[in-house]
Design a protein around this motif. Sequence first.
Motif, PDB file in Angstrom:
ATOM      1  N   ASN A 182      73.776  66.673 100.821  1.00  0.00           N
ATOM      2  CA  ASN A 182      72.743  67.684 101.057  1.00  0.00           C
ATOM      3  C   ASN A 182      71.477  67.023 101.583  1.00  0.00           C
ATOM      4  OD1 ASN A 182      74.483  69.599 100.043  1.00  0.00           O
ATOM      5  ND2 ASN A 182      73.491  69.742  98.039  1.00  0.00           N
ATOM      6  N   ALA A 183      71.032  65.988 100.868  1.00  0.00           N
ATOM      7  CA  ALA A 183      69.812  65.271 101.242  1.00  0.00           C
ATOM      8  C   ALA A 183      70.192  64.112 102.155  1.00  0.00           C
ATOM      9  CB  ALA A 183      69.086  64.764 100.002  1.00  0.00           C
ATOM     10  N   THR A 184      70.087  64.321 103.445  1.00  0.00           N
ATOM     11  CA  THR A 184      70.392  63.303 104.449  1.00  0.00           C
ATOM     12  C   THR A 184      69.154  62.455 104.706  1.00  0.00           C
ATOM     13  OG1 THR A 184      69.700  64.751 106.242  1.00  0.00           O
ATOM     14  CG2 THR A 184      72.008  64.888 105.542  1.00  0.00           C
ATOM     15  N   PRO A 185      69.305  61.314 105.396  1.00  0.00           N
ATOM     16  CA  PRO A 185      68.118  60.546 105.764  1.00  0.00           C
ATOM     17  C   PRO A 185      67.125  61.371 106.575  1.00  0.00           C
ATOM     18  CG  PRO A 185      70.082  59.206 106.061  1.00  0.00           C
ATOM     19  CD  PRO A 185      70.558  60.598 105.736  1.00  0.00           C
ATOM     20  N   GLU A 186      67.627  62.239 107.438  1.00  0.00           N
ATOM     21  CA  GLU A 186      66.733  63.066 108.254  1.00  0.00           C
ATOM     22  C   GLU A 186      65.975  64.057 107.379  1.00  0.00           C
ATOM     23  OE1 GLU A 186      69.783  61.167 110.491  1.00  0.00           O
ATOM     24  OE2 GLU A 186      70.003  62.618 108.830  1.00  0.00           O
ATOM     25  N   TRP A 237      54.620  72.236 101.044  1.00  0.00           N
ATOM     26  CA  TRP A 237      56.019  71.832 100.950  1.00  0.00           C
ATOM     27  C   TRP A 237      56.706  72.526  99.777  1.00  0.00           C
ATOM     28  CZ3 TRP A 237      59.360  69.260  97.594  1.00  0.00           C
ATOM     29  CH2 TRP A 237      60.576  68.863  98.156  1.00  0.00           C
ATOM     30  N   TRP A 238      56.022  72.599  98.634  1.00  0.00           N
ATOM     31  CA  TRP A 238      56.615  73.278  97.487  1.00  0.00           C
ATOM     32  C   TRP A 238      56.742  74.776  97.730  1.00  0.00           C
ATOM     33  CZ3 TRP A 238      59.631  71.148  94.224  1.00  0.00           C
ATOM     34  CH2 TRP A 238      59.437  69.837  93.778  1.00  0.00           C
ATOM     35  N   ALA A 257      61.111  65.668 104.696  1.00  0.00           N
ATOM     36  CA  ALA A 257      60.543  66.180 103.455  1.00  0.00           C
ATOM     37  C   ALA A 257      59.376  65.325 102.991  1.00  0.00           C
ATOM     38  CB  ALA A 257      61.620  66.230 102.375  1.00  0.00           C
ATOM     39  N   ARG A 258      59.533  63.999 103.038  1.00  0.00           N
ATOM     40  CA  ARG A 258      58.446  63.130 102.597  1.00  0.00           C
ATOM     41  C   ARG A 258      57.232  63.260 103.513  1.00  0.00           C
ATOM     42  NH1 ARG A 258      60.100  60.158  98.418  1.00  0.00           N
ATOM     43  NH2 ARG A 258      62.314  59.593  98.239  1.00  0.00           N
ATOM     44  N   THR A 259      57.466  63.350 104.812  1.00  0.00           N
ATOM     45  CA  THR A 259      56.349  63.492 105.748  1.00  0.00           C
ATOM     46  C   THR A 259      55.594  64.788 105.499  1.00  0.00           C
ATOM     47  OG1 THR A 259      57.505  62.192 107.431  1.00  0.00           O
ATOM     48  CG2 THR A 259      55.730  63.643 108.189  1.00  0.00           C
ATOM     49  N   ALA A 260      56.336  65.884 105.332  1.00  0.00           N
ATOM     50  CA  ALA A 260      55.694  67.178 105.109  1.00  0.00           C
ATOM     51  C   ALA A 260      54.977  67.215 103.767  1.00  0.00           C
ATOM     52  CB  ALA A 260      56.737  68.289 105.183  1.00  0.00           C
ATOM     53  N   ALA A 261      55.604  66.667 102.732  1.00  0.00           N
ATOM     54  CA  ALA A 261      55.000  66.705 101.404  1.00  0.00           C
ATOM     55  C   ALA A 261      53.756  65.824 101.318  1.00  0.00           C
ATOM     56  CB  ALA A 261      56.027  66.283 100.356  1.00  0.00           C
ATOM     57  N   GLU A 262      53.793  64.686 102.004  1.00  0.00           N
ATOM     58  CA  GLU A 262      52.607  63.822 101.994  1.00  0.00           C
ATOM     59  C   GLU A 262      51.446  64.456 102.748  1.00  0.00           C
ATOM     60  OE1 GLU A 262      54.063  60.141 103.526  1.00  0.00           O
ATOM     61  OE2 GLU A 262      55.268  59.705 101.722  1.00  0.00           O
ATOM     62  N   ALA A 263      51.769  65.239 103.770  1.00  0.00           N
ATOM     63  CA  ALA A 263      50.716  65.922 104.523  1.00  0.00           C
ATOM     64  C   ALA A 263      50.132  67.074 103.726  1.00  0.00           C
ATOM     65  CB  ALA A 263      51.266  66.432 105.852  1.00  0.00           C
ATOM     66  N   GLY A 280      69.385  49.879  87.248  1.00  0.00           N
ATOM     67  CA  GLY A 280      68.283  49.872  86.293  1.00  0.00           C
ATOM     68  C   GLY A 280      66.992  50.451  86.817  1.00  0.00           C
ATOM     69  N   SER A 281      66.938  50.847  88.084  1.00  0.00           N
ATOM     70  CA  SER A 281      65.705  51.383  88.658  1.00  0.00           C
ATOM     71  C   SER A 281      65.910  52.812  89.144  1.00  0.00           C
ATOM     72  CB  SER A 281      65.230  50.529  89.838  1.00  0.00           C
ATOM     73  OG  SER A 281      64.123  51.139  90.484  1.00  0.00           O
ATOM     74  N   ALA A 282      64.949  53.678  88.814  1.00  0.00           N
ATOM     75  CA  ALA A 282      64.932  55.045  89.357  1.00  0.00           C
ATOM     76  C   ALA A 282      64.269  55.078  90.737  1.00  0.00           C
ATOM     77  CB  ALA A 282      64.198  55.983  88.393  1.00  0.00           C
ATOM     78  N   LEU A 283      63.901  53.924  91.243  1.00  0.00           N
ATOM     79  CA  LEU A 283      63.358  53.701  92.589  1.00  0.00           C
ATOM     80  C   LEU A 283      61.947  54.263  92.751  1.00  0.00           C
ATOM     81  CD1 LEU A 283      66.491  54.110  94.893  1.00  0.00           C
ATOM     82  CD2 LEU A 283      65.598  52.074  93.778  1.00  0.00           C
ATOM     83  N   ARG A 284      61.790  55.499  93.190  1.00  0.00           N
ATOM     84  CA  ARG A 284      60.439  56.005  93.451  1.00  0.00           C
ATOM     85  C   ARG A 284      60.437  57.519  93.397  1.00  0.00           C
ATOM     86  NH1 ARG A 284      58.930  53.375  98.983  1.00  0.00           N
ATOM     87  NH2 ARG A 284      59.719  51.554  97.837  1.00  0.00           N
ATOM     88  N   ALA A 285      59.239  58.088  93.550  1.00  0.00           N
ATOM     89  CA  ALA A 285      59.078  59.529  93.388  1.00  0.00           C
ATOM     90  C   ALA A 285      59.821  60.304  94.464  1.00  0.00           C
ATOM     91  CB  ALA A 285      57.606  59.897  93.394  1.00  0.00           C
ATOM     92  N   LEU A 286      60.267  61.497  94.095  1.00  0.00           N
ATOM     93  CA  LEU A 286      60.938  62.406  95.008  1.00  0.00           C
ATOM     94  C   LEU A 286      59.920  63.084  95.916  1.00  0.00           C
ATOM     95  CD1 LEU A 286      63.326  63.920  92.343  1.00  0.00           C
ATOM     96  CD2 LEU A 286      63.996  62.421  94.242  1.00  0.00           C
ATOM     97  N   PRO A 287      60.356  63.667  97.025  1.00  0.00           N
ATOM     98  CA  PRO A 287      59.419  64.401  97.889  1.00  0.00           C
ATOM     99  C   PRO A 287      58.652  65.459  97.094  1.00  0.00           C
ATOM    100  CG  PRO A 287      61.526  64.142  98.995  1.00  0.00           C
ATOM    101  CD  PRO A 287      61.719  63.637  97.594  1.00  0.00           C
ATOM    102  N   GLY A 288      57.363  65.578  97.397  1.00  0.00           N
ATOM    103  CA  GLY A 288      56.510  66.523  96.695  1.00  0.00           C
ATOM    104  C   GLY A 288      55.863  65.975  95.444  1.00  0.00           C
ATOM    105  N   LEU A 289      56.182  64.713  95.097  1.00  0.00           N
ATOM    106  CA  LEU A 289      55.646  64.071  93.899  1.00  0.00           C
ATOM    107  C   LEU A 289      55.180  62.668  94.254  1.00  0.00           C
ATOM    108  CD1 LEU A 289      58.697  65.362  92.119  1.00  0.00           C
ATOM    109  CD2 LEU A 289      56.495  65.729  91.008  1.00  0.00           C
TER     110      LEU A 289
END
Length: 679
Positions: free
Chosen positions: A24-28, A44-45, A33-39, A459-468
Amino acid sequence: MTFDTLLDEQRRYPAPPAFAAQANATPEWADAARTAAEADHVAWWAEQAERLDWAERWRSVHTWRHPVTDLDTVAALPTRPAGDTPVGATWFAGGRLNAAVNCVDRHVASGLGDKVAYFWEGEPGDRRSLTFAELQREVAKAANALTALGVEAGDRVVVYLPVLLETVIVTLAIARIGAVHSLVFGGFSAEALRFRVEDTGAKLLVTSDGQFRRGNPVAVKAQADAAVDGVASIEHVLVVRRTGEQTPEIPWTADRDVWWHDVVDAQPDTHVAQAFDAEHPLFVIYTSGTTGRPKGLVHTTGGYLTHAATTHWALFDPKPDDVYWCTADLAWVTAHTYELYGPLLNGVTSLIYEGTPNTPHPGRHFELIERYSVTTYYTAPTLIRSLMSWFPGGLPAGFDRSSIRLLGTVGEAINPEAWVWFHEQVGRGRAPIVDTWWQSETGAAVMAPLPGVSTLKPGSALRALPGLRTLVVDEQGVEVPRGSGGYLVIDGTWPGMARTVWGDPDRYRDSYWARFAEQGYFFSGDGARYDADGDIWLLGRVDDVINVSGHRLSTIEVESALVAHPDVAEAGVVGVSDATTGEAIAAFVVAGAEFEGRSDASPEASDRAAALRAHVASAIGPIAKPRDVVFVAELPKTRSGKIMRRLLVDLAEGRTLGDTTSLQDERVPLRIAEVLRGH
């Protein structure tokens, strides 16, 4: 303040090409999503909220009044949960919707009525299933019954049940009529249940005659009665018949107690649902109480459902033929979001199981995976470590796990070695692992890999999801450099966030928003570190950090080093008083029956303890070597699977134990105390 971080995990697992091709969540999608949410994360939500069916559109997407810096404004806000508790955030206010309609009715209307919503298996082996159409009818009957019992919108209903289809049905029915549900684990004591009933001012308690625990029928109605005795707000107790003649002596209070089969089953199976404001309270969920008086966190409807639906879709990659299994008890927030609301919002078939994972045998979960062709298996690190100890040579070939395509973990940071075992043994080296970080307070996942995009790090959850947005900061709120540790915070607001603490907005403000009020950060209470790539590794609760000769060490890192040793199944690490170093490390280790209870002064145990100390020194440095190694059979864990390190400290220091009502097994501390007396 920063943490000394010493563990360096270098194994990497890129997204499998076959999985990525259908994700569902592709690289594209992730990049967009990250670009829109950061803007504009609010916009985005708002786009994600279109996943829901709205009876009326919202007037405003989001408002935020900081509970510390905008205190006067917060107190004057017109939108408040029941109990007149001020809210700092609103999402989609003025929009109207119904949670149960979004979870059930709309799927029936779209033609999915014959699709199974839930497979259920009881601990004794009895089985049922409900299609979405059947679930709709059952929820309608329960909603009519609640109304007949005098429950209205805004009233609170406490649900004290095991994992049953009735638990799902009544929870959705409560939401359908606009009442507020508060689910309580069926194994909690009468005292713990009473606190939640009194704190919410509940009008109705839903319970059972009994339940099955580790193969035995156990009566629970008397505990429920003790919990509501003299509570003025309680008008009725609705009782599900579960154990029947196996627990025949059931106390009964006329005019108050009513049987589910008498009241619910007789109702019409249609119900016209009303829409409620997005900020209408949906549920109150209590923290476990491992660190003090439990907090009743208030979650509202529209924002929470948006967060749940979006993250479930992106992280668990639901497909039309999936059978999804989240193993959490329905009373925990994990189950609220990823066993009830998230899967139902996305029209997914779920499996729920009443019993413990080793009843009647340690392979029960794998038996269920094979029987129901489970595709997604989401569980806690503590269960994974238990499975490792039950199957030290790896899983037997007799268990067919070929249906599994995705794994997930939740509850606390997972040790890298347990992660790798989970990946290789349960996922057959093919299934990505979605390692999620979130809390009761956040409502849904905040940090996690995207399984078709991310290169996984055990062991790592990596980083925040889009919108967070999450950060690791020092005591002044300044972001720490790469390779350093500090406090984990969330920058800004998000839809699924708890709006307040029930009846105690000051505690909400002081617990989460006061510490970094100037920066506007939400304080999670967890420690974390950045690696060189900027990915985040959890270090456990900041209260669990050990200060050895000025070095602040994470319990998670030391535990991970111990669990990486082939002879260790589980480990709980705490700081204890030491005249020389201030604090020293005490390690409580599960390392096989032959070592249980043996003092590390005995020759065999001494050799094993020395080997473990040397292993830790090699893995993360001599400063992290445990002073004490205590071999135990089990660790004290909460019902949600978290190690209660506070109790280990109390035991090691010889102090009176605090509240133990949230333990899976209240006998464990007593057994550990016996071991310590032998030392």
